[in-house]
Design a protein around this motif. Structure first.
Motif, PDB file in Angstrom:
ATOM      1  N   THR A 121       0.811  -1.221   0.000  1.00  0.00           N
ATOM      2  CA  THR A 121       0.000   0.000   0.000  1.00  0.00           C
ATOM      3  C   THR A 121       0.843   1.269   0.000  1.00  0.00           C
ATOM      4  O   THR A 121       0.290   2.365  -0.150  1.00  0.00           O
ATOM      5  CB  THR A 121      -0.947   0.030   1.222  1.00  0.00           C
ATOM      6  N   ALA A 123       3.176   4.349  -1.053  1.00  0.00           N
ATOM      7  CA  ALA A 123       3.397   5.184  -2.238  1.00  0.00           C
ATOM      8  C   ALA A 123       3.994   6.501  -1.758  1.00  0.00           C
ATOM      9  O   ALA A 123       4.071   6.759  -0.555  1.00  0.00           O
ATOM     10  CB  ALA A 123       2.089   5.424  -2.996  1.00  0.00           C
ATOM     11  N   GLU A 127       2.838  10.556  -6.424  1.00  0.00           N
ATOM     12  CA  GLU A 127       2.669   9.292  -7.139  1.00  0.00           C
ATOM     13  C   GLU A 127       1.195   9.095  -7.487  1.00  0.00           C
ATOM     14  O   GLU A 127       0.299   9.421  -6.701  1.00  0.00           O
ATOM     15  CB  GLU A 127       3.164   8.131  -6.277  1.00  0.00           C
ATOM     16  N   ILE A 129      -2.238   7.150  -7.918  1.00  0.00           N
ATOM     17  CA  ILE A 129      -2.863   6.078  -7.154  1.00  0.00           C
ATOM     18  C   ILE A 129      -3.929   5.410  -8.020  1.00  0.00           C
ATOM     19  O   ILE A 129      -4.918   6.063  -8.417  1.00  0.00           O
ATOM     20  CB  ILE A 129      -3.521   6.612  -5.866  1.00  0.00           C
ATOM     21  N   LYS A 193      -1.040   0.762  -3.294  1.00  0.00           N
ATOM     22  CA  LYS A 193      -0.757   2.196  -3.150  1.00  0.00           C
ATOM     23  C   LYS A 193      -1.825   2.937  -2.340  1.00  0.00           C
ATOM     24  O   LYS A 193      -1.973   4.148  -2.482  1.00  0.00           O
ATOM     25  CB  LYS A 193      -0.557   2.861  -4.519  1.00  0.00           C
ATOM     26  N   PHE A 194      -2.499   2.242  -1.438  1.00  0.00           N
ATOM     27  CA  PHE A 194      -3.548   2.867  -0.636  1.00  0.00           C
ATOM     28  C   PHE A 194      -3.014   3.535   0.630  1.00  0.00           C
ATOM     29  O   PHE A 194      -3.813   3.949   1.479  1.00  0.00           O
ATOM     30  CB  PHE A 194      -4.629   1.833  -0.281  1.00  0.00           C
ATOM     31  N   PRO A 196      -0.224   6.299   0.637  1.00  0.00           N
ATOM     32  CA  PRO A 196       0.858   7.222   0.304  1.00  0.00           C
ATOM     33  C   PRO A 196       1.327   7.957   1.556  1.00  0.00           C
ATOM     34  O   PRO A 196       0.502   8.433   2.346  1.00  0.00           O
ATOM     35  CB  PRO A 196       0.230   8.164  -0.725  1.00  0.00           C
ATOM     36  N   ASN A 293      -1.602  13.480  -4.188  1.00  0.00           N
ATOM     37  CA  ASN A 293      -1.639  12.339  -5.116  1.00  0.00           C
ATOM     38  C   ASN A 293      -2.835  12.486  -6.043  1.00  0.00           C
ATOM     39  O   ASN A 293      -3.884  12.990  -5.640  1.00  0.00           O
ATOM     40  CB  ASN A 293      -1.738  11.019  -4.356  1.00  0.00           C
ATOM     41  N   MET A 295      -5.585  10.490  -8.447  1.00  0.00           N
ATOM     42  CA  MET A 295      -6.220   9.201  -8.679  1.00  0.00           C
ATOM     43  C   MET A 295      -6.276   8.915 -10.178  1.00  0.00           C
ATOM     44  O   MET A 295      -6.562   9.814 -10.982  1.00  0.00           O
ATOM     45  CB  MET A 295      -7.652   9.192  -8.117  1.00  0.00           C
TER      46      MET A 295
END
Length: 299
Positions: A121, A123, A127, A129, A193-194, A196, A293, A295
């Motif tokens: 998860t 990140a 980055e 997501i 990547k949940f 960051p 970030n 999405m």
């Protein structure tokens, strides 16, 4: 001190955020011929007070070098990784803000509600997501992260914060439709990547009281969450102490301490608009900088 992770040539490198820009520690160490200076975030965390002292002394001496400015890099030109790169454990606390519990019609917990995430998860700042194909209800959650700096087992509440290395921002992204399918929340919390983290890992001495910090989340510039860590049901010290009664905490472990009111899940059903591709989410906590970030659709 504000530490960050630079990604270059597929490797993590240590940066220190200064007024002039980001000091590239690995490059400076190599050029200055220094030794016993940590060159990754994890080395600083693992090395504790000794590593921090060595890094502080090196930064100070390097500022006197004629080559100093050649080691300074513009943050905007860097690719940043998660500010904590190798947590042994990612521990999360649910329903830890009074107003968030109220908005979700949940009773105040008697004990911290613990669940976990995994390294998939992680990140970094800026980055992208990916929103998973299997969910249509991904929610944002602005949260304060406690980063452990010293081994902790059965520590008292009074002594708990002495085991903390520092703090950072996280967006504890949650796929609500997956999360609420079962009594266990893991499926909705552990998508890629949940979590960051960043942009900075700020040492505890610069933060002071972690339960007196403003905390905010914006989506596409619109403020969605605006609170203070003083609204926590269980303080950072209480959480660290409580977790240490059940497992040994080690340097680099992170504890994600809960989110304030304002999440999509807390709104009336007819007002719930979950994250979609192109949405830009920024988490900002006082003294810790701003984590942003975007999405995107999962490829």
């Amino acid at each position: 001190m504000k530490l960050l992770t630079i990604i270059e040539e597929g490797r993590y490198r240590l940066g220190v955020s200064l007024e002039e820009g980001v000091l590239d520690i690995e490059n400076a160490v190599r050029q200055e011929g220094a030794s016993n200076v940590p060159v990754t975030v994890q080395e600083v965390i693992d090395g504790g007070d000794t590593a921090i002292a060595a890094l502080t002394a090196f930064v100070s001496s390097t500022r006197q070098s004629s080559r100093y400015l050649s080691y300074i890099r513009e943050q905007a030109a860097l690719t940043l990784g998660p500010c904590v790169t190798h947590p042994n454990k990612i521990i999360c606390v649910g329903l830890n803000y009074r107003k968030h519990a109220e908005e979700t019609n949940s009773p105040l917990p008697e004990y911290p509600i613990l669940f976990n995430k995994f390294n998939n998860t992680l990140a970094g700042h800026l980055e992208e997501i990916p929103l998973p194909h299997v969910s249509s209800k991904v929610d944002y959650e602005a949260e304060l992260v406690v980063v452990i700096g010293k081994k902790a087992k059965y520590v008292s509440e009074a002594d708990a914060l002495s085991h903390v290395f520092g703090y950072c921002n996280v967006n504890d992204l949650s796929a609500r439709d997956l999360q609420l399918r079962t009594p266990q929340w893991m499926a909705g919390k552990c998508c890629d990547k949940f979590s960051p983290l960043g942009p900075y890992l700020v040492t505890a001495d610069e933060v002071g009281d972690p339960n007196q910090l403003s905390i905010k989340c914006t989506v596409n510039g619109e403020v969605r969450q605006l609170s203070n860590t003083s609204d926590m049901i269980f303080s950072c010290a209480q959480i660290v102490s409580y977790v240490s009664q059940h497992m040994t905490l080690v340097p680099g472990d992170i504890i994600i301490t809960g989110t304030p009111e304002g999440v999509v899940l807390g709104k009336p059903v007819e007002q719930q608009v979950y994250l979609k591709p192109g949405d830009v989410v920024t988490i900002e906590i006082e003294k810790l900088g701003a984590l942003t970030n975007t999405m995107v659709s999962e490829s």
